[in-house]
Write a protein that holds these residues in place. Structure first.
Motif, PDB file in Angstrom:
ATOM      1  N   SER A  78      24.499  23.016 -15.249  1.00 25.43           N
ATOM      2  CA  SER A  78      25.179  22.105 -13.593  1.00 25.43           C
ATOM      3  C   SER A  78      25.019  21.276 -13.765  1.00 25.43           C
ATOM      4  N   ALA A  79      23.479  20.683 -14.395  1.00 26.89           N
ATOM      5  CA  ALA A  79      23.786  19.372 -15.088  1.00 26.89           C
ATOM      6  C   ALA A  79      24.592  18.524 -15.746  1.00 26.89           C
ATOM      7  N   LEU A  80      24.411  19.481 -16.703  1.00 28.95           N
ATOM      8  CA  LEU A  80      24.392  19.236 -18.410  1.00 28.95           C
ATOM      9  C   LEU A  80      26.224  18.640 -18.416  1.00 28.95           C
ATOM     10  N   ILE A  81      27.268  19.927 -17.407  1.00 27.26           N
ATOM     11  CA  ILE A  81      28.424  19.917 -17.843  1.00 27.26           C
ATOM     12  C   ILE A  81      29.094  18.509 -16.957  1.00 27.26           C
ATOM     13  N   PRO A  82      29.154  18.763 -15.857  1.00 33.38           N
ATOM     14  CA  PRO A  82      29.737  17.936 -15.002  1.00 33.38           C
ATOM     15  C   PRO A  82      29.359  16.595 -15.942  1.00 33.38           C
ATOM     16  N   SER A  83      28.390  16.484 -16.708  1.00 36.25           N
ATOM     17  CA  SER A  83      27.988  15.150 -17.351  1.00 36.25           C
ATOM     18  C   SER A  83      28.501  14.607 -18.290  1.00 36.25           C
ATOM     19  N   MET A 134      25.785  27.137 -27.042  1.00 31.15           N
ATOM     20  CA  MET A 134      25.450  25.883 -27.043  1.00 31.15           C
ATOM     21  C   MET A 134      24.822  25.278 -28.079  1.00 31.15           C
ATOM     22  N   LYS A 135      25.074  25.626 -29.113  1.00 31.68           N
ATOM     23  CA  LYS A 135      24.616  24.094 -30.328  1.00 31.68           C
ATOM     24  C   LYS A 135      25.517  23.344 -30.343  1.00 31.68           C
ATOM     25  N   PHE A 136      27.173  24.035 -30.024  1.00 29.26           N
ATOM     26  CA  PHE A 136      28.585  22.659 -29.621  1.00 29.26           C
ATOM     27  C   PHE A 136      28.251  21.962 -28.644  1.00 29.26           C
ATOM     28  N   VAL A 137      27.649  22.323 -28.093  1.00 28.27           N
ATOM     29  CA  VAL A 137      27.490  21.545 -26.484  1.00 28.27           C
ATOM     30  C   VAL A 137      26.468  20.667 -26.412  1.00 28.27           C
ATOM     31  N   THR A 138      26.827  19.704 -26.907  1.00 31.38           N
ATOM     32  CA  THR A 138      25.471  17.532 -26.841  1.00 31.38           C
ATOM     33  C   THR A 138      26.497  17.074 -26.213  1.00 31.38           C
ATOM     34  N   LEU A 139      25.483  15.983 -25.743  1.00 35.67           N
ATOM     35  CA  LEU A 139      25.874  14.845 -24.566  1.00 35.67           C
ATOM     36  C   LEU A 139      26.119  14.137 -25.690  1.00 35.67           C
ATOM     37  N   PRO A 140      27.186  12.804 -24.964  1.00 36.61           N
ATOM     38  CA  PRO A 140      27.629  11.889 -26.174  1.00 36.61           C
ATOM     39  C   PRO A 140      25.731  10.827 -25.331  1.00 36.61           C
ATOM     40  N   LYS A 141      26.070   9.938 -27.018  1.00 32.13           N
ATOM     41  CA  LYS A 141      24.822   9.341 -27.230  1.00 32.13           C
ATOM     42  C   LYS A 141      24.243   8.505 -25.575  1.00 32.13           C
ATOM     43  N   ILE A 165      41.476  23.784 -14.930  1.00 26.47           N
ATOM     44  CA  ILE A 165      41.780  23.606 -16.383  1.00 26.47           C
ATOM     45  C   ILE A 165      41.605  22.932 -17.182  1.00 26.47           C
ATOM     46  N   THR A 166      42.862  22.122 -17.384  1.00 22.22           N
ATOM     47  CA  THR A 166      42.960  21.598 -18.357  1.00 22.22           C
ATOM     48  C   THR A 166      41.926  20.818 -18.864  1.00 22.22           C
ATOM     49  N   ILE A 167      40.195  20.467 -18.392  1.00 20.36           N
ATOM     50  CA  ILE A 167      39.543  19.712 -18.374  1.00 20.36           C
ATOM     51  C   ILE A 167      39.073  20.811 -19.796  1.00 20.36           C
ATOM     52  N   ALA A 168      39.068  21.665 -19.606  1.00 21.83           N
ATOM     53  CA  ALA A 168      38.170  22.797 -20.497  1.00 21.83           C
ATOM     54  C   ALA A 168      38.815  22.194 -21.480  1.00 21.83           C
ATOM     55  N   PHE A 169      40.597  22.052 -21.807  1.00 25.83           N
ATOM     56  CA  PHE A 169      40.766  21.788 -23.494  1.00 25.83           C
ATOM     57  C   PHE A 169      40.670  20.192 -24.205  1.00 25.83           C
ATOM     58  N   GLU A 170      40.849  19.602 -22.639  1.00 28.15           N
ATOM     59  CA  GLU A 170      41.069  17.477 -22.895  1.00 28.15           C
ATOM     60  C   GLU A 170      39.215  17.814 -23.219  1.00 28.15           C
ATOM     61  N   LYS A 171      38.639  18.228 -22.466  1.00 24.51           N
ATOM     62  CA  LYS A 171      37.147  18.504 -23.330  1.00 24.51           C
ATOM     63  C   LYS A 171      36.192  19.427 -23.170  1.00 24.51           C
ATOM     64  N   PRO A 172      36.510  19.650 -24.788  1.00 22.00           N
ATOM     65  CA  PRO A 172      36.290  21.210 -25.700  1.00 22.00           C
ATOM     66  C   PRO A 172      34.926  21.864 -24.801  1.00 22.00           C
ATOM     67  N   LYS A 173      34.058  20.849 -24.962  1.00 24.14           N
ATOM     68  CA  LYS A 173      32.325  21.365 -24.766  1.00 24.14           C
ATOM     69  C   LYS A 173      32.063  21.627 -22.864  1.00 24.14           C
ATOM     70  N   VAL A 174      32.870  21.329 -21.835  1.00 25.35           N
ATOM     71  CA  VAL A 174      33.041  21.575 -20.846  1.00 25.35           C
ATOM     72  C   VAL A 174      33.716  23.402 -20.648  1.00 25.35           C
TER      73      VAL A 174
END
Length: 422
Positions: free
Chosen positions: A341-346, A401-408, A219-228
């Motif tokens: 399912s590929a984006l979120i765990p990444s 989805m505009k806000f869900v970007t991967l790190p470089k 649960i806490t990872i959703a707050f630690e990483k808001p994109k998740v």
């Protein structure tokens, strides 16, 4: 030779039996989705009571889906899958022997909910196993194959099996036959599938407190990483409408003039399309970008085609082929959410299980939110109002989805993968 063929279609031979096991298991889980609500209403329940049953079931699915990611890492994927089979079997036995015969909601609700705890632990634990096993550059394709297997069993083969079984077996015996599929699927997916120790999802914990802390991480990872967390919301929207239609659409379609068999075949066509495009959009996501695929083909595409599920038969009547065509289009667009399912765990490579728990929670919540929306609003806004609520939610998911970007560094992987394919 078989390995070469599987490799050419993007499936790892070592995980092929796992995919097959998930598909067979999900036939047993999904064979009643297209008709159980209408059967219960014909047997004396109201639409609101049926919606309540499916809503509580969906809540149980959501809890199990959330736990599946972290439990797969604490217990190991295989053991979590075994627990899923046990819970599904226990819930089915009591639901069919004591719940359905009496039409007593006090028995039906908890036992159907117990049944709902089972399939996420089985299927989503395998998905966690898969995210550890598959290489990053092929993860979209790997999860695409998972969702092919999942949807093929849950929504396609289950629906078509019911369309042929119901006239011969009747409703109750058809429900009993679910256990054949789930036990067989478990045997194939758990016991015949060879585990690769190098990719085992199981984590080592010093104490029970550490294990409990990791469960909380789901649960806490959703707050630690808001994109998740945003990804989890998008996943909730993804199939909320698809689970909502099983409550009211069978009745609406039969009022239009379709038979139950025709509706089941339309419903099966919707998910047949979804199965095919699960793989296609997994590959497309790897090549063109996971986020853009979800945003445009998923959110915007579903917003348009979901509305069509109502307006095509509304204007054209019981036109089987036109309604089947729009159902196929909606099923295809639903599949465009697969790259999540590929984006979120990444987004959380060191805590893939916890990130998948958020995604799985979203998948489970969709089975809860969909029927809840129907039960809460159908009395005031009617079928057309429900259609527009779900249509609006799909558009909202595209905006999110505009806000869900991967790190470089992860973006570089996508760019290299795309260039290599040219």
């Amino acid at each position: 030779m078989n390995q070469g063929l599987l490799g050419k279609v993007g499936m790892d031979p070592k995980m092929a039996l796992g995919y097959l096991g998930v598909m067979i298991f999900m036939i047993g889980e999904g064979l009643e989705l297209g008709w159980l609500s209408s059967y219960l209403i014909d047997s004396g329940l109201t639409v609101q009571q049926s919606a309540l049953l499916f809503s509580v079931y969906g809540f149980a699915v959501a809890i199990a889906a959330w736990l599946s990611g972290v439990l797969a890492e604490i217990l190991g994927a295989r053991r979590a899958m075994i627990w899923g089979v046990a819970l599904f079997t226990a819930g089915t036995l009591v639901f069919l022997t004591a719940g359905i015969p009496t039409m007593n909601l006090g028995i039906m609700i908890p036992t159907y909910a117990l049944r709902g705890l089972g399939y996420p632990l089985f299927a989503y634990s395998f998905l966690v196993w898969l995210t550890y096993y598959a290489p990053q550059e092929k993860l979209g394709t790997a999860v695409g194959w998972f969702w092919v297997s999942f949807a093929a069993g849950l929504n396609v083969l289950g629906a078509y099996y019911s369309s042929f079984a119901l006239p011969y077996l009747g409703e109750i015996r058809t429900l009993w036959s679910a256990l054949i599929f789930t036990v067989l699927g478990a045997a194939v997916g758990i016991f015949l599938n060879k585990e690769d120790k190098s990719s085992n999802s199981k984590k080592r914990f010093e104490t029970k407190a550490d294990a409990l802390k990791y469960i909380a991480k789901g649960i806490t990872i959703a707050f630690e990483k808001p994109k998740v967390g945003i990804g989890g919301i998008v996943r909730t929207i993804n199939t909320a409408g698809a689970y909502g239609i099983v409550v009211f659409m069978p009745v609406y379609m039969m009022e239009i003039g379709f038979t139950r068999t025709e509706w089941l075949q339309i419903y099966g066509a919707l998910w047949t399309s979804n199965v095919i495009f699960n793989l296609i959009f997994g590959i497309v996501g790897d090549k063109l970008g996971w986020r853009n695929t979800v945003m445009w083909f998923g959110g915007v595409g579903c917003g348009i085609t979901f509305a069509g599920l109502y307006y095509v038969p509304y204007f054209m009547g019981a036109n089987y082929w036109a309604t089947t065509a729009i159902a196929i289009a909606f099923g295809a667009c639903l599949a465009a959410y697969v790259p999540l399912s590929a984006l979120i765990p990444s987004l959380a490579p060191g805590n893939r299980g916890a990130a998948m728990s958020i995604l799985n929670l979203g998948a489970g919540l969709s089975t809860f939110i969909g029927p809840v929306i129907v039960g809460a609003f159908i009395g005031s806004v009617g079928v057309v109002g429900i259609i527009w609520i779900f249509t609006g939610l799909h558009i909202v998911s595209a905006l999110l989805m505009k806000f869900v970007t991967l790190p470089k560094d992860s973006l570089d992987i996508e760019v290299k993968t795309y260039k290599a394919a040219q």
